[in-house]
Design a protein around this motif. Structure first.
Motif, short mmCIF file in Angstrom:
data_model
loop_
_atom_site.label_atom_id
_atom_site.label_comp_id
_atom_site.label_asym_id
_atom_site.label_seq_id
_atom_site.Cartn_x
_atom_site.Cartn_y
_atom_site.Cartn_z
N GLY A 1 -5.87 11.46 -14.58
CA GLY A 1 -5.65 11.70 -13.15
C GLY A 1 -4.18 11.73 -12.79
N SER B 1 -8.67 14.88 -12.96
CA SER B 1 -8.59 15.21 -11.54
C SER B 1 -7.16 15.06 -11.05
N CYS C 1 -6.18 24.84 -8.78
CA CYS C 1 -7.64 24.75 -8.89
C CYS C 1 -8.18 25.94 -9.69
N ARG D 1 -10.01 19.35 -12.26
CA ARG D 1 -10.24 19.59 -10.84
C ARG D 1 -8.96 19.31 -10.05
N ASN E 1 -7.74 18.92 -5.95
CA ASN E 1 -8.12 18.84 -4.55
C ASN E 1 -6.95 18.29 -3.73
N LEU F 1 -12.13 11.17 -5.20
CA LEU F 1 -11.77 12.44 -5.83
C LEU F 1 -11.37 12.27 -7.30
N LEU F 2 -10.92 11.08 -7.66
CA LEU F 2 -10.59 10.81 -9.06
C LEU F 2 -11.82 10.40 -9.87
N SER G 1 -17.48 15.06 -9.29
CA SER G 1 -17.33 15.91 -10.48
C SER G 1 -17.47 17.41 -10.21
N ASN H 1 -13.96 20.72 -6.17
CA ASN H 1 -12.77 21.37 -6.70
C ASN H 1 -12.22 22.35 -5.67
#
Length: 253
Positions: free
Chosen positions: A83, A131, A164, A173, A175, A220-221, A226, A229
């Motif tokens: 992450g 992420s 993304c 991912r 975000n 989000l992490l 999952s 995105n």
């Protein structure tokens, strides 16, 4: 609830205070190995004495310096990174007629180039399912008056969407989270009338906390998001939901 974060390595920029330190602390509490980076040479007070199943490792880093990112990537070499939270950011409150190119460039260096350099440096280390969370602002969702800050956060949205698209095939991912008025050292320096006016435009009628932003970053992490995105999530008490209609509605009551 198992968030799937225990034992994972996450890098958090701008971790010395405010939202960044809240994110770093929460991740440690959930078992992450957190590389918390900031400009300070010494471990900031907000990151001292953390307890939890995870681990916090502090590093001094200027997000605008490619060499600093390369040094961090070298330190992380040999381990998977799961992450990256691009939290570091600065503001600049001059309006359209007063802002200089030097001011604009400085804000872009930190708020846009910093996240780009971090993504470039760490992507080779990301494991599938990793992420990236870019911390934007409601300014990036509206026509907020500080032009350098606002345009930088709009640019960060563009960077998020491109990343993304580019990194999705590798299972990474990307975000963005867009805080409204959050009680932080940055907002404490604002004119009190700015705080009052912003809260009037916030349907929940109050300022937010760094912890409330950190909670969304944690989601989000985690494995719970999952299939999320390219999302842009406001954490603003509804400030951007009404598109400026709240003051009109309030005036007609």
């Amino acid at each position: 609830m198992n968030l799937g974060l225990a034992g994972k390595t996450v890098v958090v920029t701008g971790a010395g205070q405010g939202q960044g330190s809240a994110e770093a602390r929460l991740l440690v509490e959930h078992g992450c190995r957190v590389f918390a980076v900031d400009l300070c040479a010494q471990v900031p007070a907000e990151l001292r004495g953390l307890s939890g199943p995870g681990e916090l490792i502090y590093r001094q880093l200027d997000v605008t310096k490619r060499a600093h990112w390369e040094e961090l990537a070298a330190q992380l070499s040999g381990r998977e990174v799961h992450g990256l939270v691009n939290n570091a950011g600065i503001t600049q409150r001059d309006r359209l007629a007063q802002v200089s190119l030097e001011q604009l460039h400085r804000v872009y260096e930190v708020n846009v180039a910093g996240p780009l350099l971090g993504i470039q440096a760490l992507t080779p280390l990301f494991a599938p399912g990793s992420s990236i969370v870019n911390i934007g602002s409601v300014a990036g969702l509206s026509s907020h008056y500080p032009v350098a800050y606002t345009t930088s956060k709009w640019a960060l949205r563009g960077l998020t969407r491109v990343a993304c698209m580019e990194l999705g095939p590798a299972g990474i991912r990307v975000n963005s989270v867009h805080p409204g008025f959050i009680e932080t050292p940055m907002t404490s320096a604002a004119n009190p009338s700015f705080r009052e006016a912003t809260i009037r435009e916030t349907p929940l009628g109050r300022a937010g906390s760094s912890q409330e932003v950190a909670n969304v970053v944690l989601f989000l992490l985690s494995d719970l998001s999952s299939f999320v995105n390219g999302a842009e999530i406001p954490v603003d008490g509804g400030q951007t939901a009404h598109g400026g209609a709240k003051s009109i509605s309030d005036a007609l009551k």
